[in-house]
Write a protein that holds these residues in place. Sequence first.
Motif, PDB file in Angstrom:
ATOM      1  N   LYS A  84       0.791  -1.188  -0.090  1.00  0.00           N
ATOM      2  CA  LYS A  84       0.132  -0.213  -0.149  1.00  0.00           C
ATOM      3  C   LYS A  84       1.003   1.294   0.132  1.00  0.00           C
ATOM      4  CE  LYS A  84      -3.693  -2.203   2.778  1.00  0.00           C
ATOM      5  NZ  LYS A  84      -4.629  -2.247   4.041  1.00  0.00           N
ATOM      6  N   PRO A  85       0.387   2.225  -0.535  1.00  0.00           N
ATOM      7  CA  PRO A  85       1.049   3.461  -0.636  1.00  0.00           C
ATOM      8  C   PRO A  85       1.207   4.247   0.803  1.00  0.00           C
ATOM      9  CG  PRO A  85      -0.452   3.496  -2.490  1.00  0.00           C
ATOM     10  CD  PRO A  85      -0.589   2.553  -1.757  1.00  0.00           C
ATOM     11  N   ILE A  86       2.126   4.532   1.314  1.00  0.00           N
ATOM     12  CA  ILE A  86       2.055   5.291   2.632  1.00  0.00           C
ATOM     13  C   ILE A  86       2.243   6.694   2.579  1.00  0.00           C
ATOM     14  CG2 ILE A  86       4.502   4.956   3.285  1.00  0.00           C
ATOM     15  CD1 ILE A  86       3.561   4.050   5.966  1.00  0.00           C
ATOM     16  N   ILE A  87       3.238   7.263   1.697  1.00  0.00           N
ATOM     17  CA  ILE A  87       3.224   8.621   1.216  1.00  0.00           C
ATOM     18  C   ILE A  87       3.059   8.957  -0.235  1.00  0.00           C
ATOM     19  CG2 ILE A  87       4.993  10.537   1.361  1.00  0.00           C
ATOM     20  CD1 ILE A  87       6.578   8.685   3.434  1.00  0.00           C
ATOM     21  N   GLU A  88       2.439   9.838  -0.711  1.00  0.00           N
ATOM     22  CA  GLU A  88       2.009  10.245  -1.892  1.00  0.00           C
ATOM     23  C   GLU A  88       2.090  11.752  -2.113  1.00  0.00           C
ATOM     24  OE1 GLU A  88      -1.464   7.316  -2.991  1.00  0.00           O
ATOM     25  OE2 GLU A  88      -1.745   7.760  -1.079  1.00  0.00           O
ATOM     26  N   PHE A  89       3.131  12.240  -2.718  1.00  0.00           N
ATOM     27  CA  PHE A  89       3.035  13.522  -3.238  1.00  0.00           C
ATOM     28  C   PHE A  89       2.343  13.427  -4.680  1.00  0.00           C
ATOM     29  CE2 PHE A  89       6.597  13.337  -0.441  1.00  0.00           C
ATOM     30  CZ  PHE A  89       6.459  14.493   0.271  1.00  0.00           C
ATOM     31  N   GLU A  90       1.437  14.457  -4.944  1.00  0.00           N
ATOM     32  CA  GLU A  90       1.062  14.542  -6.454  1.00  0.00           C
ATOM     33  C   GLU A  90       1.301  16.305  -6.714  1.00  0.00           C
ATOM     34  OE1 GLU A  90      -2.841  13.202  -6.713  1.00  0.00           O
ATOM     35  OE2 GLU A  90      -2.283  10.935  -6.205  1.00  0.00           O
ATOM     36  N   ASP A  91       1.732  16.453  -7.808  1.00  0.00           N
ATOM     37  CA  ASP A  91       2.293  17.651  -8.219  1.00  0.00           C
ATOM     38  C   ASP A  91       2.288  18.779  -7.187  1.00  0.00           C
ATOM     39  OD1 ASP A  91       2.319  19.692 -10.261  1.00  0.00           O
ATOM     40  OD2 ASP A  91       0.308  20.139 -10.349  1.00  0.00           O
ATOM     41  N   PHE A  92       3.273  18.372  -6.190  1.00  0.00           N
ATOM     42  CA  PHE A  92       3.453  18.977  -4.845  1.00  0.00           C
ATOM     43  C   PHE A  92       4.310  20.221  -5.259  1.00  0.00           C
ATOM     44  CE2 PHE A  92       5.123  19.817  -0.672  1.00  0.00           C
ATOM     45  CZ  PHE A  92       3.944  19.854   0.144  1.00  0.00           C
ATOM     46  N   ALA A 147      11.386  33.901  -2.597  1.00  0.00           N
ATOM     47  CA  ALA A 147      10.702  34.473  -3.786  1.00  0.00           C
ATOM     48  C   ALA A 147      10.260  33.490  -4.846  1.00  0.00           C
ATOM     49  CB  ALA A 147      11.645  35.548  -4.567  1.00  0.00           C
ATOM     50  N   SER A 148      10.584  32.269  -4.630  1.00  0.00           N
ATOM     51  CA  SER A 148      10.294  31.195  -5.560  1.00  0.00           C
ATOM     52  C   SER A 148      10.327  29.857  -4.663  1.00  0.00           C
ATOM     53  CB  SER A 148      11.353  31.004  -6.559  1.00  0.00           C
ATOM     54  OG  SER A 148      12.713  30.607  -6.018  1.00  0.00           O
ATOM     55  N   PRO A 149       9.497  28.702  -5.415  1.00  0.00           N
ATOM     56  CA  PRO A 149       9.294  27.636  -4.606  1.00  0.00           C
ATOM     57  C   PRO A 149      10.774  26.949  -4.561  1.00  0.00           C
ATOM     58  CG  PRO A 149       7.661  27.841  -6.224  1.00  0.00           C
ATOM     59  CD  PRO A 149       8.709  28.916  -6.587  1.00  0.00           C
ATOM     60  N   THR A 150      10.795  26.082  -3.364  1.00  0.00           N
ATOM     61  CA  THR A 150      11.751  25.092  -2.945  1.00  0.00           C
ATOM     62  C   THR A 150      11.648  23.912  -3.383  1.00  0.00           C
ATOM     63  OG1 THR A 150      12.550  26.419  -1.011  1.00  0.00           O
ATOM     64  CG2 THR A 150      13.190  24.215  -1.199  1.00  0.00           C
ATOM     65  N   LEU A 151      10.146  23.270  -3.449  1.00  0.00           N
ATOM     66  CA  LEU A 151       9.926  22.183  -3.991  1.00  0.00           C
ATOM     67  C   LEU A 151       8.876  22.518  -5.409  1.00  0.00           C
ATOM     68  CD1 LEU A 151       9.366  19.992  -1.042  1.00  0.00           C
ATOM     69  CD2 LEU A 151      11.352  20.055  -2.504  1.00  0.00           C
ATOM     70  N   GLN A 152       9.088  21.720  -6.344  1.00  0.00           N
ATOM     71  CA  GLN A 152       8.373  22.156  -7.487  1.00  0.00           C
ATOM     72  C   GLN A 152       7.790  20.858  -8.330  1.00  0.00           C
ATOM     73  OE1 GLN A 152       9.870  25.536 -10.325  1.00  0.00           O
ATOM     74  NE2 GLN A 152      11.511  25.401  -8.773  1.00  0.00           N
ATOM     75  N   GLY A 153       6.677  20.709  -8.332  1.00  0.00           N
ATOM     76  CA  GLY A 153       5.956  19.665  -9.442  1.00  0.00           C
ATOM     77  C   GLY A 153       6.431  18.125  -8.707  1.00  0.00           C
ATOM     78  N   ILE A 154       6.273  17.997  -7.341  1.00  0.00           N
ATOM     79  CA  ILE A 154       6.972  16.623  -7.073  1.00  0.00           C
ATOM     80  C   ILE A 154       5.781  15.629  -6.846  1.00  0.00           C
ATOM     81  CG2 ILE A 154       7.741  15.578  -4.776  1.00  0.00           C
ATOM     82  CD1 ILE A 154       9.681  17.617  -5.919  1.00  0.00           C
ATOM     83  N   ASP A 155       6.247  14.373  -7.927  1.00  0.00           N
ATOM     84  CA  ASP A 155       5.298  13.224  -7.915  1.00  0.00           C
ATOM     85  C   ASP A 155       6.133  12.145  -7.460  1.00  0.00           C
ATOM     86  OD1 ASP A 155       2.740  14.516  -9.248  1.00  0.00           O
ATOM     87  OD2 ASP A 155       4.182  14.699 -10.822  1.00  0.00           O
ATOM     88  N   LEU A 156       5.662  11.577  -6.319  1.00  0.00           N
ATOM     89  CA  LEU A 156       6.437  10.681  -5.645  1.00  0.00           C
ATOM     90  C   LEU A 156       5.480   9.838  -4.647  1.00  0.00           C
ATOM     91  CD1 LEU A 156       8.959   9.325  -4.692  1.00  0.00           C
ATOM     92  CD2 LEU A 156       9.366  10.933  -2.818  1.00  0.00           C
ATOM     93  N   THR A 157       5.657   8.408  -4.903  1.00  0.00           N
ATOM     94  CA  THR A 157       4.866   7.612  -3.982  1.00  0.00           C
ATOM     95  C   THR A 157       5.853   6.474  -3.368  1.00  0.00           C
ATOM     96  OG1 THR A 157       2.972   7.439  -5.442  1.00  0.00           O
ATOM     97  CG2 THR A 157       3.140   5.905  -3.863  1.00  0.00           C
ATOM     98  N   ILE A 158       5.758   6.509  -1.916  1.00  0.00           N
ATOM     99  CA  ILE A 158       6.719   5.661  -1.040  1.00  0.00           C
ATOM    100  C   ILE A 158       5.780   4.487  -0.760  1.00  0.00           C
ATOM    101  CG2 ILE A 158       8.373   5.378   0.681  1.00  0.00           C
ATOM    102  CD1 ILE A 158       9.219   8.157   0.007  1.00  0.00           C
ATOM    103  N   TYR A 159       5.991   3.263  -0.635  1.00  0.00           N
ATOM    104  CA  TYR A 159       5.116   2.190  -0.291  1.00  0.00           C
ATOM    105  C   TYR A 159       5.539   1.642   1.187  1.00  0.00           C
ATOM    106  CZ  TYR A 159       3.514   2.256  -5.110  1.00  0.00           C
ATOM    107  OH  TYR A 159       3.186   2.812  -6.379  1.00  0.00           O
ATOM    108  N   GLU A 160       4.539   1.244   1.988  1.00  0.00           N
ATOM    109  CA  GLU A 160       4.773   0.470   2.883  1.00  0.00           C
ATOM    110  C   GLU A 160       5.947  -0.635   3.037  1.00  0.00           C
ATOM    111  OE1 GLU A 160       0.409   0.463   5.681  1.00  0.00           O
ATOM    112  OE2 GLU A 160       1.248  -1.434   4.364  1.00  0.00           O
ATOM    113  N   GLY A 161       6.957  -0.565   3.957  1.00  0.00           N
ATOM    114  CA  GLY A 161       7.935  -1.558   4.171  1.00  0.00           C
ATOM    115  C   GLY A 161       9.220  -0.979   3.196  1.00  0.00           C
ATOM    116  N   GLU A 162       8.990  -0.182   2.483  1.00  0.00           N
ATOM    117  CA  GLU A 162      10.349   0.113   1.505  1.00  0.00           C
ATOM    118  C   GLU A 162      11.346   1.154   2.427  1.00  0.00           C
ATOM    119  OE1 GLU A 162       9.699   0.991  -2.915  1.00  0.00           O
ATOM    120  OE2 GLU A 162       8.404   2.559  -1.767  1.00  0.00           O
TER     121      GLU A 162
END
Length: 568
Positions: free
Chosen positions: A3-11, A19-34
């Motif tokens: 199962k996904p435990i951490i899900e970033f979508e266009d974050f 003045a500008s974003p430190t994080l841009q367009g983060i798409d990342l899924t981390i699963y249980e037990g990884e």
Amino acid sequence: MKKPIIEFEDFSFQYRAQASPTLQGIDLTIYEGEKVLILGPSGSGKSTLAHCINGLIPFFYPGTIKGSLRIRGIQQVDLSIAELSEVVGTVLQDPDGQFIGLTVAEDIAFKLENKNVPQQEMTDKVAAAAEAVGIEAHLQWSPHNLSGGQKQRTTLGGVLVDDVDILLFDEPLANLDPKTGKSAIELIDRIGCRPDKTVIVIEHRLEDVLHRPVDRIIVMHEGRIKADLTPGELLSSEILAETGIREPLYVTALKYAGCRITPDQHPEHVDTIRLDESIAKLRTWYESQVREMSPVERETVLELEHVDFGYEENRLILQDISLRIGQGEMVSIVGKNGAGKSTLSKLICGFHYPGKGRILFKGHDMRGDTIKERSRYIGYVMQNPNQMISKSTVYEETAFGLSVRKIPEEEMKVRVYEVLRICGLYEFRNWPISALSFGQKKRVTIASILVMNPEILILDEPTAGQDYRHYNEMMEFLLQLNHGGITVIMITHDMHLMMEYAHRTIVLADGRKIADDRPSAILTDPAIVETANLKETSVYQLARRAGFDEPQEFVRRFIEYDRRKRAR
């Protein structure tokens, strides 16, 4: 299916003061037990990503969030910091910012006390966590009286004592000696083997983390995800070089010999990489290298004669220390946590005075000299930048020593700007120091000492928290100073720094000097490596696996070749 435990979508995330974003367009899924490693140079956004996961963003660091971040299926913005702490346990890279208790035991027990865990159960859990991280002998100590490595182990114990789903380690190796760091990675690996635990490690020291397997490596660059690969895929690519991250030394040695690295060679570790097609090339490269010249004789600039010191009566921290440092030498001082390395530097600077023995600068006994008088020719950069910083902005902190010496404003500005450029801090010159990362704060303290032009420069863990690019820039600048006659003494756990830059290495163990020799000789002596909690270099392990009769000589030739290549 996991199962996904951490899900970033266009974050995306932008700090309030920027003045500008430190994080841009983060798409990342981390699963249980990884078990996931997050890499990236300073300023790439990897620590900001961690702060989003554990809730420091937005609860401590306010700013603008766009996109979606779900923790166990729930939007992070809908969770309180207390609710997030039940899911995510964090070990920060700056341990002083994480202490709560007056003793180590109290600090480890803090979360259990908040849960009203019964006294005996709490005592048992604290003891088990302390033993797991090797801090059981210091349970009654104040956390602030511990060495850097002991502090890191205490914060790790405070996380392990609580049964959270996600364990987040923000540069867990930053203050640990090599052997303790190796043990820490093994401990993290044991935790990560449990299917109900998800482990995320943020760290510069790729080779050290790969002492144990990881499932994926996420490479951050300029606020975006540049790569999401297995270790074998990453080491076979050019992504590390493109983003300024140090590759494992055995990989560098193979590349110097003209060997091609591919995923099917299993390059994740020096013990697993297939060498059948590389040995001939390694031997050809080895035979093409020359033996080094005899070391240059140097006039003594600093000398310690039979020095003893203890903070308490009848409990010596340093015993019978005698050593000489030559004019213009670059010397590393290494040893396990608590061996007396930082104490030795404080004696040289005059923060403490020896119980016995003498310390001489160019033949002059410094016993009668004050800290201020010694500061005219000895500069000292402490391990923890928070203990040095006293001003609000980067420029003010760097210029402080010059202003005390009444240096004219125009000259001060020129000198400060020059050193900030070298240290990679010029663009941050007007920033508040509170907005900097731990590694950036470290560079500010180094800059504030370098700008004073000392004759002897002592740096306690100069590369802690530094990415490879800033590490190289800083060390090459120190090398320039060294070539100009400044003597550089580096107290370090970084075996790479010791190999790449030190003319000579002094080894301390249990308060005594046990070795004084070339780095290549130190790192290929099993007895010294074991006694001082050092680590055999992977180049040495590569040479043994390749069947070299003189693996020590292979290491020495690698060091000399690497120095020449970087100098060019």
